[in-house]
Design an enzyme around this catalytic site. Structure first.
Site, PDB file in Angstrom:
ATOM      1  N   ASN A 140       3.299  -4.570 -12.082  1.00 48.36           N
ATOM      2  CA  ASN A 140       4.521  -4.087 -12.720  1.00 48.36           C
ATOM      3  C   ASN A 140       5.806  -4.492 -12.246  1.00 48.36           C
ATOM      4  OD1 ASN A 140       3.823  -1.186 -13.979  1.00 48.36           O
ATOM      5  ND2 ASN A 140       2.469  -1.260 -12.348  1.00 48.36           N
ATOM      6  N   ASN A 170       8.930   6.527  -9.522  1.00 50.58           N
ATOM      7  CA  ASN A 170       7.819   5.959  -9.451  1.00 50.58           C
ATOM      8  C   ASN A 170       6.991   5.884 -10.765  1.00 50.58           C
ATOM      9  OD1 ASN A 170       5.371   5.382  -7.909  1.00 50.58           O
ATOM     10  ND2 ASN A 170       4.618   7.299  -8.071  1.00 50.58           N
ATOM     11  N   HIS A 221       2.809   6.273 -12.050  1.00 48.56           N
ATOM     12  CA  HIS A 221       1.724   6.814 -11.518  1.00 48.56           C
ATOM     13  C   HIS A 221       0.480   6.660 -12.719  1.00 48.56           C
ATOM     14  CE1 HIS A 221      -0.983   9.475  -9.109  1.00 48.56           C
ATOM     15  NE2 HIS A 221      -1.677  10.160 -10.147  1.00 48.56           N
ATOM     16  N   SER A 269       2.401   7.645 -15.988  1.00 51.35           N
ATOM     17  CA  SER A 269       3.661   8.304 -16.090  1.00 51.35           C
ATOM     18  C   SER A 269       4.632   7.890 -15.078  1.00 51.35           C
ATOM     19  CB  SER A 269       3.224   9.920 -15.480  1.00 51.35           C
ATOM     20  OG  SER A 269       2.429  10.771 -16.131  1.00 51.35           O
ATOM     21  N   ASP A 308       3.636  13.227  -6.287  1.00 55.30           N
ATOM     22  CA  ASP A 308       3.355  12.927  -7.621  1.00 55.30           C
ATOM     23  C   ASP A 308       3.578  14.277  -8.408  1.00 55.30           C
ATOM     24  OD1 ASP A 308       2.132  10.444  -6.950  1.00 55.30           O
ATOM     25  OD2 ASP A 308       0.096  11.492  -6.953  1.00 55.30           O
TER      26      ASP A 308
HETATM   27  C1  GRF Z   1      -0.393   0.917 -11.037  1.00 54.76           C
HETATM   28  O1  GRF Z   1      -1.400   1.111 -11.599  1.00 54.76           O
HETATM   29  C2  GRF Z   1       0.463   2.154 -10.438  1.00 54.76           C
HETATM   30  O2  GRF Z   1       0.458   3.016 -11.377  1.00 54.76           O
HETATM   31  C3  GRF Z   1      -0.040   2.444  -9.249  1.00 54.76           C
HETATM   32  O3  GRF Z   1      -0.391   1.421  -8.654  1.00 54.76           O
HETATM   33  C4  GRF Z   1      -0.839  -0.012  -9.567  1.00 54.76           C
HETATM   34  C5  GRF Z   1       0.130  -0.928  -9.070  1.00 54.76           C
HETATM   35  O4  GRF Z   1      -0.417  -1.959  -9.814  1.00 54.76           O
HETATM   36  N1  GRF Z   1       1.088   3.359  -8.536  1.00 54.76           N
HETATM   37  P1  GRF Z   1       0.486  -3.339  -9.579  1.00 54.76           P
HETATM   38  O5  GRF Z   1       0.663  -3.649  -8.157  1.00 54.76           O
HETATM   39  O6  GRF Z   1       1.900  -3.094 -10.252  1.00 54.76           O
HETATM   40  O7  GRF Z   1      -0.177  -4.326 -10.357  1.00 54.76           O
END
Ligand code: GRF
Length: 214
Positions: A14, A107, A109, A136, A145
């Site tokens: 992300n 955040n 989730h 989300s 959450d």
């Molecule tokens: C994502 O799926 C996010 O929703 C969750 O942890 C994961 C993190 O993935 N909270 P990355 O480290 O961004 O690849």
């Protein structure tokens, strides 16, 4: 331009999606700081390689949540930031910390909240025989959450899905969802008001839906 700190614990996909959106100009933001809660995360290495300012606030070494949060807060306050972006950050933050960053802490989730809070959300979705799953983005409050949800992307759960295939589908959706929501904040379209998230001066009664693919 929105000045971001991005907090990670692992892979950082992300973070990389946000970084790409900043670079391509679809997100009017700048990543000023990347913080990991443990050394040797893949995301931190990728960020350092790209020249971002990085810090490790090592939860295991700091011993207590109080010391960890004090160090985290101090690192964040060393520069002017507009928003703290949790992107796969696997620490539960205390009510006191969250209150200090209220309205400036978001955040992502991996579920369609309020469904499947906590960990192992893909396993939870499969166990519940859900036909729809997703991700989300929400403002962070002391309620784990449970902060106000801004936007969601839904994906189908297919008959032969396992956790790996489902998680990959959700993550692809996340990589579009998170930069899109951050751009609403960057452009001033989205704020957290006492009554809840407001987009284009309209209170969100339900999370916005962002299509997973287009
Ligand atoms: C994502 O799926 C996010 O929703 C969750 O942890 C994961 C993190 O993935 N909270 P990355 O480290 O961004 O690849």
């Amino acid at each position: 331009m929105l000045r971001l700190a991005v907090l990670i614990s692992g892979r950082g996909s992300n973070l990389m999606a946000i970084e790409q959106a900043c670079r391509e100009g679809t997100l009017d933001a700048r990543i000023d700081l990347v913080i990991a809660d443990r050394p040797a995360t893949a995301g931190l290495a990728a960020a350092a390689e790209r020249g971002y300012r990085c810090a490790v606030i090592d939860r295991a070494q700091l011993g207590s949540r109080e010391l960890f949060e004090a160090a985290l807060d101090a690192a964040l306050r060393q520069q002017t930031l507009d928003l703290v972006v949790l992107a796969g950050f696997m620490r539960v933050l205390s009510g006191g910390f969250v209150a200090r960053w209220a309205g400036r802490l978001v955040n992502i989730h991996p579920s369609l909240l309020p469904a499947f809070k906590g960990l192992n959300t893909h396993r939870q979705a499969l166990a519940a025989a859900a036909t729809e799953h997703g991700a989300s983005v929400h403002y962070v409050t002391a309620d784990l959450d449970g902060g106000p949800v801004i936007a969601q992307s839904a994906v189908p759960v297919l008959p032969d899905d396992d956790e790996t295939s489902l998680s990959a589908r959700v993550q692809a959706a996340e990589h579009k969802l998170y930069p899109a929501v951050l751009q609403w904040i960057a452009s001033g379209r989205l704020q957290l008001t006492p009554a809840g998230p407001s987009l284009d001066a309209r209170l969100l009664e339900h999370p916005e839906r962002i299509p997973a693919s287009s």
